[in-house]
Design a protein around this motif. Structure first.
Motif, PDB file in Angstrom:
ATOM      1  N   GLU A  71       0.866  -1.180   0.000  1.00 30.12           N
ATOM      2  CA  GLU A  71       0.000   0.000   0.000  1.00 30.12           C
ATOM      3  C   GLU A  71       0.901   1.227   0.000  1.00 30.12           C
ATOM      4  OE1 GLU A  71      -2.915   0.268   3.024  1.00 30.12           O
ATOM      5  OE2 GLU A  71      -3.982  -1.558   2.435  1.00 30.12           O
ATOM      6  N   LEU A  72       0.818   2.014  -1.047  1.00 24.18           N
ATOM      7  CA  LEU A  72       1.570   3.257  -1.163  1.00 24.18           C
ATOM      8  C   LEU A  72       0.613   4.413  -0.989  1.00 24.18           C
ATOM      9  CD1 LEU A  72       3.860   5.201  -1.947  1.00 24.18           C
ATOM     10  CD2 LEU A  72       3.383   4.652  -4.354  1.00 24.18           C
ATOM     11  N   THR A  73       0.788   5.181   0.079  1.00 24.88           N
ATOM     12  CA  THR A  73      -0.057   6.338   0.340  1.00 24.88           C
ATOM     13  C   THR A  73       0.713   7.610   0.031  1.00 24.88           C
ATOM     14  OG1 THR A  73      -1.301   5.182   2.062  1.00 24.88           O
ATOM     15  CG2 THR A  73      -1.423   7.583   2.050  1.00 24.88           C
ATOM     16  N   GLN A  74       0.195   8.389  -0.909  1.00 20.40           N
ATOM     17  CA  GLN A  74       0.790   9.666  -1.302  1.00 20.40           C
ATOM     18  C   GLN A  74      -0.074  10.794  -0.740  1.00 20.40           C
ATOM     19  OE1 GLN A  74       0.451   9.007  -5.497  1.00 20.40           O
ATOM     20  NE2 GLN A  74       2.472   8.101  -5.700  1.00 20.40           N
ATOM     21  N   THR A  75       0.530  11.661   0.065  1.00 22.17           N
ATOM     22  CA  THR A  75      -0.183  12.799   0.642  1.00 22.17           C
ATOM     23  C   THR A  75       0.299  14.076  -0.034  1.00 22.17           C
ATOM     24  OG1 THR A  75      -0.349  11.669   2.786  1.00 22.17           O
ATOM     25  CG2 THR A  75      -0.758  14.044   2.750  1.00 22.17           C
ATOM     26  N   PHE A  76      -0.628  14.789  -0.658  1.00 24.78           N
ATOM     27  CA  PHE A  76      -0.303  16.025  -1.366  1.00 24.78           C
ATOM     28  C   PHE A  76      -0.834  17.215  -0.569  1.00 24.78           C
ATOM     29  CE2 PHE A  76      -0.587  12.682  -4.500  1.00 24.78           C
ATOM     30  CZ  PHE A  76       0.522  12.889  -5.300  1.00 24.78           C
ATOM     31  N   LYS A  87       6.627  -4.921 -12.622  1.00 22.19           N
ATOM     32  CA  LYS A  87       5.761  -6.092 -12.532  1.00 22.19           C
ATOM     33  C   LYS A  87       4.650  -5.912 -11.490  1.00 22.19           C
ATOM     34  CE  LYS A  87       7.629  -9.006 -15.473  1.00 22.19           C
ATOM     35  NZ  LYS A  87       8.109 -10.308 -14.989  1.00 22.19           N
ATOM     36  N   ALA A  88       4.506  -4.714 -10.957  1.00 22.41           N
ATOM     37  CA  ALA A  88       3.481  -4.480  -9.939  1.00 22.41           C
ATOM     38  C   ALA A  88       2.089  -4.632 -10.551  1.00 22.41           C
ATOM     39  CB  ALA A  88       3.645  -3.088  -9.333  1.00 22.41           C
ATOM     40  N   ALA A  89       1.256  -5.448  -9.912  1.00 23.52           N
ATOM     41  CA  ALA A  89      -0.142  -5.591 -10.325  1.00 23.52           C
ATOM     42  C   ALA A  89      -0.969  -4.601  -9.515  1.00 23.52           C
ATOM     43  CB  ALA A  89      -0.614  -7.021 -10.103  1.00 23.52           C
ATOM     44  N   ILE A  90      -1.130  -3.388 -10.047  1.00 26.95           N
ATOM     45  CA  ILE A  90      -1.864  -2.317  -9.349  1.00 26.95           C
ATOM     46  C   ILE A  90      -3.353  -2.582  -9.521  1.00 26.95           C
ATOM     47  CG2 ILE A  90      -2.211   0.166  -9.168  1.00 26.95           C
ATOM     48  CD1 ILE A  90       0.505   0.496 -10.607  1.00 26.95           C
ATOM     49  N   HIS A  91      -4.017  -2.917  -8.425  1.00 27.96           N
ATOM     50  CA  HIS A  91      -5.392  -3.390  -8.530  1.00 27.96           C
ATOM     51  C   HIS A  91      -6.401  -2.526  -7.785  1.00 27.96           C
ATOM     52  CE1 HIS A  91      -5.342  -5.099  -4.410  1.00 27.96           C
ATOM     53  NE2 HIS A  91      -4.074  -5.376  -4.673  1.00 27.96           N
ATOM     54  N   ALA A  92      -5.961  -1.486  -7.082  1.00 27.09           N
ATOM     55  CA  ALA A  92      -6.912  -0.649  -6.351  1.00 27.09           C
ATOM     56  C   ALA A  92      -6.299   0.714  -6.070  1.00 27.09           C
ATOM     57  CB  ALA A  92      -7.337  -1.314  -5.039  1.00 27.09           C
ATOM     58  N   MET A  93      -7.170   1.727  -5.974  1.00 22.84           N
ATOM     59  CA  MET A  93      -6.743   3.076  -5.598  1.00 22.84           C
ATOM     60  C   MET A  93      -7.914   3.763  -4.915  1.00 22.84           C
ATOM     61  SD  MET A  93      -5.095   6.088  -8.012  1.00 22.84           S
ATOM     62  CE  MET A  93      -6.515   7.125  -8.400  1.00 22.84           C
ATOM     63  N   ARG A  94      -7.613   4.472  -3.844  1.00 21.31           N
ATOM     64  CA  ARG A  94      -8.653   5.258  -3.173  1.00 21.31           C
ATOM     65  C   ARG A  94      -8.096   6.629  -2.819  1.00 21.31           C
ATOM     66  NH1 ARG A  94      -7.028   1.536   0.766  1.00 21.31           N
ATOM     67  NH2 ARG A  94      -6.223   2.493   2.679  1.00 21.31           N
ATOM     68  N   VAL A  95      -9.009   7.590  -2.685  1.00 18.39           N
ATOM     69  CA  VAL A  95      -8.626   8.976  -2.431  1.00 18.39           C
ATOM     70  C   VAL A  95      -9.384   9.479  -1.211  1.00 18.39           C
ATOM     71  CG1 VAL A  95      -8.519  11.303  -3.387  1.00 18.39           C
ATOM     72  CG2 VAL A  95      -8.256   9.333  -4.903  1.00 18.39           C
ATOM     73  N   GLY A 141      -3.988  24.346   1.818  1.00 19.66           N
ATOM     74  CA  GLY A 141      -4.007  23.835   3.185  1.00 19.66           C
ATOM     75  C   GLY A 141      -4.879  22.638   3.420  1.00 19.66           C
ATOM     76  N   ARG A 142      -5.369  21.997   2.348  1.00 14.53           N
ATOM     77  CA  ARG A 142      -6.272  20.860   2.530  1.00 14.53           C
ATOM     78  C   ARG A 142      -5.642  19.619   1.894  1.00 14.53           C
ATOM     79  NH1 ARG A 142     -12.196  23.549   1.484  1.00 14.53           N
ATOM     80  NH2 ARG A 142     -12.890  21.748   2.672  1.00 14.53           N
ATOM     81  N   PRO A 143      -4.961  18.812   2.686  1.00 11.57           N
ATOM     82  CA  PRO A 143      -4.229  17.670   2.123  1.00 11.57           C
ATOM     83  C   PRO A 143      -5.153  16.647   1.478  1.00 11.57           C
ATOM     84  CG  PRO A 143      -4.279  17.552   4.517  1.00 11.57           C
ATOM     85  CD  PRO A 143      -4.843  18.889   4.153  1.00 11.57           C
ATOM     86  N   VAL A 144      -4.631  16.006   0.440  1.00 13.12           N
ATOM     87  CA  VAL A 144      -5.324  14.921  -0.255  1.00 13.12           C
ATOM     88  C   VAL A 144      -4.450  13.676  -0.147  1.00 13.12           C
ATOM     89  CG1 VAL A 144      -6.125  14.059  -2.482  1.00 13.12           C
ATOM     90  CG2 VAL A 144      -6.553  16.437  -1.840  1.00 13.12           C
ATOM     91  N   LYS A 145      -5.044  12.574   0.331  1.00 13.52           N
ATOM     92  CA  LYS A 145      -4.313  11.313   0.451  1.00 13.52           C
ATOM     93  C   LYS A 145      -4.795  10.336  -0.621  1.00 13.52           C
ATOM     94  CE  LYS A 145      -3.068  11.347   5.355  1.00 13.52           C
ATOM     95  NZ  LYS A 145      -3.096  10.584   6.626  1.00 13.52           N
ATOM     96  N   ILE A 146      -3.844   9.765  -1.345  1.00 11.28           N
ATOM     97  CA  ILE A 146      -4.155   8.789  -2.385  1.00 11.28           C
ATOM     98  C   ILE A 146      -3.412   7.499  -2.053  1.00 11.28           C
ATOM     99  CG2 ILE A 146      -4.014   8.233  -4.840  1.00 11.28           C
ATOM    100  CD1 ILE A 146      -4.065  11.225  -5.415  1.00 11.28           C
ATOM    101  N   THR A 147      -4.137   6.399  -1.937  1.00 13.85           N
ATOM    102  CA  THR A 147      -3.546   5.108  -1.596  1.00 13.85           C
ATOM    103  C   THR A 147      -3.645   4.173  -2.794  1.00 13.85           C
ATOM    104  OG1 THR A 147      -4.116   5.359   0.742  1.00 13.85           O
ATOM    105  CG2 THR A 147      -3.605   3.138  -0.036  1.00 13.85           C
ATOM    106  N   ILE A 148      -2.507   3.664  -3.217  1.00 18.80           N
ATOM    107  CA  ILE A 148      -2.412   2.731  -4.341  1.00 18.80           C
ATOM    108  C   ILE A 148      -2.054   1.357  -3.779  1.00 18.80           C
ATOM    109  CG2 ILE A 148      -1.176   2.178  -6.477  1.00 18.80           C
ATOM    110  CD1 ILE A 148      -0.514   5.194  -6.666  1.00 18.80           C
ATOM    111  N   GLU A 149      -2.787   0.324  -4.200  1.00 18.92           N
ATOM    112  CA  GLU A 149      -2.511  -1.031  -3.734  1.00 18.92           C
ATOM    113  C   GLU A 149      -2.031  -1.890  -4.898  1.00 18.92           C
ATOM    114  OE1 GLU A 149      -5.475  -2.924  -1.299  1.00 18.92           O
ATOM    115  OE2 GLU A 149      -6.388  -0.990  -0.785  1.00 18.92           O
TER     116      GLU A 149
END
Length: 755
Positions: free
Chosen positions: A67-72, A91-99, A151-159
Motif C-alpha cells: 500500500e503506497l499512500t501519497q499525501t499532497f 511487474k506491480a499488479a496495481i489493482h486498487a486506488m482510493r482517495v 491547506g487541505r491535504p489529499v491522500k491517495i492510496t495505491i494497492e
C-alpha cells in the motif's frame, strides 16, 4: 520573458493564512508535511506542491502486498492542479486506488485510458476534486490531482501485489522511489519545447512563446506510422541549486516479512534500517524514521537453505473465473564450473554524462575485475558509447595476459560525457563475426537513462540469435524496466550496482561471477493436464541461485504429474512434479488465503506484460493486442498502458476552476547522478538530455585516441576456427510420458539428468 530559468528550493515551516481557508479545514503540522518548496522566476517566488509517501508492505514468503499512500499539500494561497512523476516496480499488479479528501473517501474506478482522462478533465473543469493515475512506461507513472485546495491535504492510496524474485540465492524486493533523467535521441521525436514558469507559476514554452501548460501537448509521436507514447514532462529537480538535504523526510517504510520457513538473513544495502522480530516474522523500518526519495529501496532476505521454497505449484480456483496456477522452477544444484564452455564476452560500457563520477568508477571496477577473470579460452571485445560508439579493437580479441593488460589500460582511460545512444552500441555489439565454437555473451553496463526503450528492445529481438545479454544497472535509481527487458529479451539476467559505500566491492563481485545458465531451453510437459494462456510465453534460462515462475489457467482441479524439461550443459534434464490442484499448497501462514487470491492478479499482470512486449516491438496485430491488454485491465481491475484508475468527487471544492494553476511536484536529484546530467531547463514531451556542448572537444580527442588504439589492435588475436563445435541435442516433449523416458540418467536434487 527570461530565457534561462533558475529553480531554487528551501525549507521553511509550513504556514497558511487562516483567513484564506474554510472554517472546517484542518492545517497539517510540520511533522506531517515538512517544509515549503519555493521556486523562483523573474525575482518572484511561488510555492510548489508538497508530497509525503508512506509504504506499508507485507511480504508472505515470496509475495509482496504493498500500500503506497501519497499525501499532497498545496501550501500556496490559490488552487493548484498538481502532477507527480514517480516510478513503480514494472511487474506491480496495481489493482486498487482510493482517495481521501475533506473527510470523503473515493474509490477509484478502472477505465479505458481515454475515458479516464476525459472524466478527470471534466471534474477539473467543474471544480471538483479528482485524481488520475497514468502509466507512461511499465515503471513510470504520473499522479494528477485536480483542484488541490490551499491547506487541505489529499491522500491517495495505491494497492498492488508482486512476486519477490530470487536473485543470486536471496529474495530481492525492489521499491523504486525516484525517476531519473531520460535521454531522447535528437530528431527521433517531434522537436521538444523548452519550458519554464511564468511569473504566476504557470508552465510556458520558452522557444515558441506558447503559454499553454504541458498537459495540453500531444501525448504521442508518429514515427514511420507508429504511434509511440511520449515521456511526461520532467518536473523541477530540487537540489540542483540548493543543498541535497532539502526535504530529507518525504518517505516512510512499514514492512513486515512473514514466513513459515525460518528467516536466516535480512539486509538492505541501500538504506539504514532497523529490524525487529523472531525467526518467522520480521518488521523493518527506516532507522531515521523517514528518508528522502532519491534512490531505490532494496531489501534482500534468505530463508533456511535446508527447507527453502522448492520447485512446486500454488493454485487458486473460484467458480466465476476458473483455476489459476503458479509453478515455481529452480535449477538443479550443479557446480557452475562444470557448465562453462568457451565464451566471447562483448562488454558495452555507457560513458554518457549521467555516468560521470561514481557510476563511471563503479563501471571501471566491474570491467577491471571482469577482464582479469577472463579465461585463456575466452575472447572479448570492449565497446564504449555515449553520443557515438568506440571500440578497443575492431574484432574479437583472445584473452591473453598481454591483451588483458592493454584492455584494462583502455578502460582506465575512458571518461564520461555526451548522450546515451544505446541502440547504436547495441548494433555494434552484433556487427562482428563471432569466434567459432563460443557462446556470445553481451554485457551492458549502463544506468539506462534513455527514453528510446522501444527501439532497444526491438533491436535485441531482431539480432539476439543464440547470444545472451547480461545487463548491469549502475546507480541508485536505474531504469530497471529497460535493463530487465534487455535481459529478458536476451535470455540473460539483470543485476544492479549501487554507487554508494562499497560499490567497488559489489561491482567486482558481480564481475568475477559472470554466470552461464544452468538450465536452458525450458519447457513444461503438462502431461494431459488441460491448461491455457501460460505466461511467460518464452521461459527464460535459469541461472544458479535463481528461479522462474510459470503461470497458467486450468479447467478443473485434480491430482496430476507434470514434467519440467530442459537442457543442462547439452544433456537432457527432467523434473517430475506431483501436484494436487484441489489442495491448498500455498504457504501455511495466517495470510495464506489472501496470498492465494493474488495468483489471478499476478497471472493477469504477466499476461499484460507479455502482450505489451509484443505490442511494443511491433507486429501485424497491434490493435488486437491493444484490445487484449485493455480487456485484461478492465476484467481484473489492473492499471496498464491502456487502462487508468480515476477517482472523482461529487463535491465542488473550487468555485473558480479557472483560478487553479498547473504545478509539478518537485523531485529530488537522483542519488549518484551528477548535476550535469540534468538540464538547466526542463524539456516538454521528453526528459532530461545528457550534457553535450563543452564535451565535444573531449570526444574528438578520445575518438582520435581510439583510432590510434585500433591501428595497434588490428594485430591482436585471431578467432578460433579449428575447434569442433559441440553438438547440442534438443528434446521434443510428448503429451504423456514416464520417468523411464530418459535412459542412462541419474537423479540429482529431484532432477533426472541424461548421462
Amino acid at each position: 520573458m527570461t530565457f534561462l530559468t533558475t529553480f531554487a528550493a528551501r525549507f521553511t515551516t509550513v504556514f497558511v493564512i487562516s483567513t484564506a481557508l474554510p472554517a472546517q479545514a484542518t492545517l497539517p503540522t510540520p511533522d506531517e508535511m515538512s517544509g515549503v518548496v519555493l521556486a523562483q522566476h523573474g525575482g518572484r517566488e511561488f510555492q510548489l506542491p508538497l508530497l509525503k509517501s508512506d509504504y506499508k508492505i507485507e511480504i508472505d514468503g515470496d509475495i509482496a502486498h504493498v500500500e503506497l499512500t501519497q499525501t499532497f499539500l498545496n501550501s500556496s494561497s490559490h488552487p493548484v492542479n498538481a502532477t507527480y512523476l514517480f516510478p513503480m516496480n514494472q511487474k506491480a499488479a496495481i489493482h486498487a486506488m482510493r482517495v481521501d479528501l475533506d473527510g470523503e473517501t473515493l474509490i477509484a474506478r478502472i477505465k479505458e485510458k481515454d475515458k479516464a482522462e476525459a472524466a478527470y478533465e471534466k471534474a477539473k473543469a467543474e471544480g471538483k476534486g479528482a485524481a488520475l493515475l497514468t502509466q507512461h512506461r511499465p515503471n513510470m507513472f504520473t499522479q494528477d490531482v485536480a483542484n488541490l485546495m490551499p491547506g487541505r491535504p489529499v491522500k491517495i492510496t495505491i494497492e498492488y501485489v508482486q512476486n519477490v524474485p530470487k536473485v543470486d540465492g536471496a529474495y530481492e524486493l525492489v521499491v523504486p522511489m525516484v525517476v531519473g533523467p531520460r535521454y531522447e535521441r535528437p530528431g527521433r521525436t517531434s522537436p521538444a519545447k523548452l519550458v519554464s514558469y511564468t511569473k504566476d507559476g504557470e508552465m510556458e514554452s520558452l522557444a515558441s512563446g506558447d503559454t499553454s501548460v504541458a498537459e495540453a501537448a500531444p501525448r504521442t509521436d508518429s514515427v514511420s506510422g507508429w504511434s509511440i507514447d511520449k515521456l511526461p514532462a520532467y518536473p523541477p529537480v530540487i537540489g540542483q541549486n540548493a543543498p541535497k538535504t532539502i526535504d530529507p523526510d518525504r518517505v516512510a517504510l512499514d514492512l513486515t516479512l512473514n514466513s513459515p520457513i525460518p528467516i536466516s538473513h535480512l539486509e538492505s544495502d541501500t538504506h539504514a534500517v532497523t529490524v525487529v522480530g523472531d525467526g518467522s516474522q520480521k518488521s523493518v523500518r527506516f532507522t531515521s524514521g523517514r528518508e528522502i526519495d532519491n534512490r531505490d529501496f532494496v531489501l534482500r532476505y534468505e530463508l533456511n537453505s535446508e527447507k527453502e521454497i522448492a520447485s512446486g505449484l500454488t493454485s487458486h480456483f473460484d467458480a466465476e473465473r476458473g483455476g489459476y496456477l503458479s509453478l515455481l522452477i529452480e535449477p538443479p544444484k550443479i557446480p557452475p564450473e562444470a557448465m562453462i564452455g568457451k565464451r566471447e564476452l562483448v562488454f558495452v560500457l555507457d560513458t554518457s554524462g549521467s555516468m560521470r563520477d561514481q557510476p563511471m568508477n563503479a563501471s571501471k571496477a566491474f570491467m577491471t575485475t571482469a577482464i582479469r577473470s577472463l579465461r585463456p579460452d575466452d575472447h572479448f571485445r570492449i565497446i564504449s558509447f555515449s553520443s557515438s560508439a568506440s571500440h578497443f579493437s575492431n574484432n574479437s580479441t583472445k584473452a591473453t595476459d598481454w591483451n588483458k593488460r592493454l584492455a584494462i589500460s583502455h578502460v582506465s582511460s575512458l571518461r564520461a560525457g555526451g548522450g546515451t545512444e544505446l541502440n547504436h552500441a547495441l548494433n555494434a555489439a552484433f556487427d562482428t563475426r563471432q569466434p567459432s565454437n563460443t557462446t556470445r555473451i553481451v554485457v551492458f553496463l549502463t544506468d539506462g537513462y534513455i527514453g528510446d526503450e522501444k527501439n532497444v528492445i526491438q533491436t535485441i529481438s531482431d539480432r539476439i540469435g543464440n547470444a545472451r545479454i547480461y545487463s548491469f544497472g549502475v546507480g541508485n535509481s536505474v531504469n530497471r524496466f529497460l535493463l530487465d527487458a534487455m535481459a529478458r529479451e536476451g535470455r540473460g539476467y539483470a543485476r544492479y550496482v549501487p554507487v554508494d559505500g562499497n560499490y567497488r566491492e559489489i561491482a567486482a563481485d558481480f564481475a568475477a561471477k559472470l554466470k552461464t545458465p544452468l538450465l536452458t531451453d525450458i519447457s513444461v510437459d503438462w502431461n494431459g493436464l488441460v491448461v491455457s494462456e501460460p505466461t511467460p510465453a518464452k521461459i527464460p534460462d535459469l541461472f544458479e541461485g535463481g528461479t522462474v515462475r510459470v503461470l497458467a489457467r486450468y479447467r478443473q482441479g485434480r491430482k496430476h504429474r507434470i514434467y519440467v524439461n530442459g537442457i543442462v550443459n547439452g544433456h537432457k534434464a527432467s523434473l517430475p512434479l506431483d501436484v494436487d490442484l484441489d489442495a491448498d499448497e500455498s504457504f501455511a501462514t495466517a495470510r495464506a488465503a489472501q496470498s492465494e487470491k493474488t495468483v489471478p492478479l499476478i497471472w493477469a499482470r504477466e499476461q499484460i506484460f507479455d502482450k505489451n512486449r509484443a505490442y511494443t516491438i511491433g507486429g501485424s496485430s497491434n490493435e488486437s493486442l491493444k484490445r487484449q491488454i485493455t480487456q485484461l485491465g478492465l476484467t481484473y481491475s489492473l492499471q496498464s498502458r491502456f487502462t487508468s484508475f480515476v477517482a472523482v468527487s461529487e463535491k465542488t471544492v473550487n468555485n473558480v476552476p479557472a483560478s487553479a494553476q498547473s504545478r509539478s511536484v518537485p523531485l529530488p536529484q537522483a542519488s549518484g547522478v551528477p548535476k550535469s546530467a540534468y538540464p538547466s531547463l526542463n524539456l516538454s514531451g521528453s526528459s532530461a538530455p545528457e550534457p553535450e556542448g563543452m564535451f565535444g572537444l573531449m570526444l574528438v580527442v578520445l575518438a582520435l585516441a581510439a583510432r590510434f588504439r585500433r591501428s595497434i589492435a588490428k594485430a591482436l588475436g585471431r578467432p578460433l576456427s579449428t575447434l569442433k563445435r559441440s553438438h547440442r541435442r534438443s528434446m521434443t516433449a510428448g503429451s504423456t510420458r514416464t520417468d523411464t523416458a530418459l535412459p542412462r540418467s541419474v537423479r540429482r536434487d529431484g532432477w533426472w539428468l541424461e548421462t
